[in-house]
Write a protein that holds these residues in place. Structure first.
Motif, mmCIF file in Angstrom:
data_model
loop_
_atom_site.group_PDB
_atom_site.id
_atom_site.type_symbol
_atom_site.label_atom_id
_atom_site.label_comp_id
_atom_site.label_asym_id
_atom_site.label_seq_id
_atom_site.Cartn_x
_atom_site.Cartn_y
_atom_site.Cartn_z
ATOM 1 N N GLU A 1 -2.626 8.280 3.842
ATOM 2 C CA GLU A 1 -2.212 8.759 5.161
ATOM 3 C C GLU A 1 -1.214 7.807 5.808
ATOM 4 O O GLU A 1 -0.223 8.241 6.416
ATOM 5 N N ASN A 2 -1.449 6.506 5.680
ATOM 6 C CA ASN A 2 -0.499 5.533 6.220
ATOM 7 C C ASN A 2 0.849 5.637 5.519
ATOM 8 O O ASN A 2 1.904 5.502 6.155
ATOM 9 N N ALA B 1 4.513 6.701 7.109
ATOM 10 C CA ALA B 1 5.670 5.815 6.961
ATOM 11 C C ALA B 1 6.894 6.547 6.423
ATOM 12 O O ALA B 1 7.912 5.910 6.145
ATOM 13 N N GLY B 2 6.794 7.868 6.282
ATOM 14 C CA GLY B 2 7.940 8.654 5.836
ATOM 15 C C GLY B 2 8.181 8.627 4.345
ATOM 16 O O GLY B 2 9.310 8.884 3.880
ATOM 17 N N SER B 3 7.181 8.350 3.547
ATOM 18 C CA SER B 3 7.342 8.254 2.094
ATOM 19 C C SER B 3 7.592 9.625 1.475
ATOM 20 O O SER B 3 7.079 10.649 1.934
ATOM 21 N N ASN C 1 7.380 4.596 -1.041
ATOM 22 C CA ASN C 1 8.778 4.245 -0.782
ATOM 23 C C ASN C 1 9.127 4.477 0.685
ATOM 24 O O ASN C 1 10.248 4.855 1.012
ATOM 25 N N GLY C 2 8.136 4.246 1.549
ATOM 26 C CA GLY C 2 8.325 4.501 2.972
ATOM 27 C C GLY C 2 9.095 3.409 3.695
ATOM 28 O O GLY C 2 9.841 2.637 3.089
ATOM 29 N N SER C 3 8.875 3.342 4.977
ATOM 30 C CA SER C 3 9.668 2.452 5.830
ATOM 31 C C SER C 3 9.342 0.978 5.644
ATOM 32 O O SER C 3 10.125 0.105 6.016
ATOM 33 N N GLY D 1 9.577 -0.171 0.753
ATOM 34 C CA GLY D 1 8.290 0.492 0.864
ATOM 35 C C GLY D 1 7.153 -0.511 0.865
ATOM 36 O O GLY D 1 7.351 -1.707 1.130
ATOM 37 N N THR D 2 5.956 -0.016 0.535
ATOM 38 C CA THR D 2 4.765 -0.863 0.621
ATOM 39 C C THR D 2 3.855 -0.621 -0.581
ATOM 40 O O THR D 2 3.703 0.510 -1.056
#
Length: 636
Positions: A33-34, A38-40, A60-62, A141-142
């Protein structure tokens, strides 16, 4: 000195984890969900030993800014809300700020992130405490790794199910994400084996095919409708595909998977009598609405929500399902293709169409000065596809075993042969007139079929150009009588008839004491009980539509009313109609003449819902011509 004191953060976080982090699935849910928030567009979940040993979620989000790395593990620290207004207008999946703090309190966490696409950073947290913070090599990303889940809470670890069960729950939540966000490419890897790999192309039906298989995907019906407050879209499976529980009913509100008893009830009302008792449909429904109309802050897992204007939403969902499902051909087909045969046929059709597309593309490129890269997007446009007169259309349709039936159901019409020969049955020859009003034919919702016989006095055998049909005569008459009784029950103004000999009902002492509870229900459908003395009551008149065998039917009706005490009169009327239709329909091992069978099918065709009996069992089963030829090895 007082006895009240503030708990240490490590204790309070473990308490919160008891509500938020129930099992490895909960960790996966919160981290994914996170990643979505983050726009992934690409999210990969890797688990070892069903997540108990390790869970790694990469997106690959923000990414996360350096100043936020330490704050992200503080309880109730969040970037999603700032004030009361934000709390009641939630548009993100996460907002509580509890997940990471809870996860970190019961595991060992490592976060590697890159916010600007240049500099990566790493932070390690054990038992809720930051133990390391450094620079690291990282892509945009994260990546969050959670290891040794519940290592410091052995009591929680003890209650985990088997690895197979825990992995199944992770797979389940990933499937929900795929259906909720089909535009995101999700991958699930378990012990280095890829279990799930969605395309992320935004095609909801394709996403459901990955989850439920091609057979169900082919029988999905799209729904789409809206009011001033709600927009409802999604896919529902035809009622021949049911399950024994509600687990395959997926509801999403603003992208969030939710559970809601009243919306589930609305769905079942939409299917009405199409579902067998104790069976539930397969579907995925998306509801888009103003966040102010939904309160998602009523449960730690955020799956239970509270809705404003819930009755309007229920009505919309029920009506959409009812309208769309009855536009379909709901006659189940008997198919016995092996998995290999299905795969080979689909691969052959795909390769053929793909080669045709390539040939057309090559021809267009040769005839123009444009490049392949320029022409390709144009060809993929749906309007372009419809305008192009593909030479292989007829060939493709011929290859599709369902194309003829789909064309048949789309037109919802059939034709009779005016030169039909007489139908023979044993020594008797019966001729059925097939000349009917053309307008009436186009309104019928089952195909024309010619009766050829009966099996075991139970199943009627019929045929047409599409193949062979078996009709359950008891289920067919149940549907006919159910609609007949339902249309008349409660309409007492249609007329009453006096009984030559009043029917006397003998009640038990318990029933006599409670008789007042059911009298209004009976009076609503035209049955008036008059006290005759003691525990005896008489009925002097019945509605004109009431079935014969008055005494038996009335006794059964009163027994039914005692067993089903309900305030909802409409529900009582419906269940009464179902009970009467079942009791008074022809049973199995009852042999019929050809003209009786034809008349039964004609009556069935005039019903509004001719596909299932009131209990949801199928009335008609189709054996396609192709399947018959396969069984007799006429085609290989």
């Amino acid at each position: 000195m007082g006895v009240i004191k503030a708990l240490h953060s490590s204790i309070s976080n473990k308490i919160a984890a008891g509500e938020v982090i129930e099992r490895p699935q909960s960790v996966v849910k919160e981290l994914v969900e996170n990643a979505i928030d983050a726009g992934s567009t690409v999210i990969t979940v890797e688990v070892v030993e069903a997540g108990l040993n390790k869970i790694k979620v990469t997106d690959n989000g923000s990414g996360i800014q350096e100043d936020d790395l330490e704050l992200m593990f503080m309880r109730h620290a969040t970037s999603k809300i700032e004030n009361d207004h934000d709390l009641f207008h939630i548009r993100s999946l996460g907002f509580r700020g509890e997940a990471l703090a809870s996860i970190a309190s019961v595991s060992k966490v490592r976060v590697i992130t890159c916010y600007d696409g240049k500099i990566g950073r790493q932070i390690d947290v054990i038992d809720g405490e930051i133990v390391n913070k450094t620079l690291a090599h990282a892509r945009q990303g994260t990546e969050i790794s959670v290891e040794e889940l519940f290592y410091n809470t052995p009591a929680r670890l003890k209650y985990m199910k088997s690895l197979h069960t825990e992995l199944g729950k992770i797979t389940d939540i990933m499937n929900r994400f795929i259906m909720s966000f089909p535009h995101i490419r999700f991958t699930l890897v378990s012990d280095e084996k890829v279990l799930i790999n969605s395309s992320g192309n935004g095609n909801m039906q394709e996403a459901m095919s990955k989850i439920y298989g091609m057979k169900i995907a082919q029988d999905l019906v799209e729904i789409n409708g809206e009011t001033g407050d709600y927009k409802v879209t999604g896919y529902i499976a035809k009622p021949e595909h049911t399950r024994s529980n509600r687990h395959y009913m997926s509801l999403f509100i603003n992208g969030r998977y939710i559970k809601n008893f009243m919306l589930t009830k609305a769905i079942l009302e939409g299917y009405h009598t199409l579902l067998p008792v104790g069976r539930f449909p397969v579907l995925a429904i998306h509801i888009t609405m103003d966040p102010a109309l939904v309160d998602v802050n009523v449960h730690p897992t955020k799956q239970e929500v509270r809705l404003s204007k819930e009755p309007q939403l229920m009505s919309l969902i029920s009506q959409l399902i009812k309208e769309k499902i009855w536009q379909q051909n709901l006659i189940p087909k008997v198919e016995k293709k092996s998995v290999l045969e299905q795969f080979e046929q689909q691969k052959f059709e795909y390769d053929l169409k793909n080669q045709s597309h390539k040939d057309e593309l090559k021809q267009i490129v040769q005839e123009s000065n444009e490049s392949v890269e320029t022409i390709e997007p144009i060809l993929q446009n749906e309007e372009t596809k419809q305008m192009l007169n593909y030479e292989n259309n007829d060939r493709d349709k011929a290859l599709d075993s369902n194309s003829v039936n789909e064309l048949f159901t789309e037109t919802n019409a059939f034709q009779d042969n005016p030169e039909d020969e007489p139908i023979h049955s044993g020594e008797n020859s019966e001729r059925t007139e097939n000349v009917r009003d053309e307008k009436q034919l186009t309104e019928r919702s089952i195909p024309y079929m010619e009766v050829v016989g009966q099996v075991h006095g139970t199943y009627i055998i019929a045929q047409n150009d599409e193949g062979m049909y078996m009709i359950d005569q008891h289920a067919a008459q149940e549907r006919i009588k159910y609609e007949y009784f339902k249309a008349r029950i409660g309409n007492v103004c249609m007329g009453m008839q006096s009984l030559l000999i009043p029917v006397t009902i003998n009640l038990s002492t318990d029933e006599a004491i409670n008789i007042q509870k059911i009298k209004p229900l009976l009076e609503d459908i035209g049955i008036t009980l008059e006290h005759f003395g003691g525990n005896d009551y008489v009925i002097n008149e019945v509605p004109v539509w009431f079935p014969e065998q008055y005494e038996e039917t009335l006794q059964e009706l009163i027994d039914f009313a005692f067993d089903n005490k309900r305030i909802d009169l409409n529900k009582f009327r419906e269940e009464t109609a179902i009970m009467m239709s079942c009791k008074k329909s022809i049973k199995a091992n009852h042999y019929l003449r050809i003209d009786d069978m034809n008349y039964l099918i004609q009556e069935l065709a005039e019903t509004k819902e001719p596909y299932t009996c009131p209990h949801g069992r199928p009335i008609i089963i189709q054996f396609t011509t192709y399947e018959l030829e396969k069984l007799f090895k006429r085609v290989m």
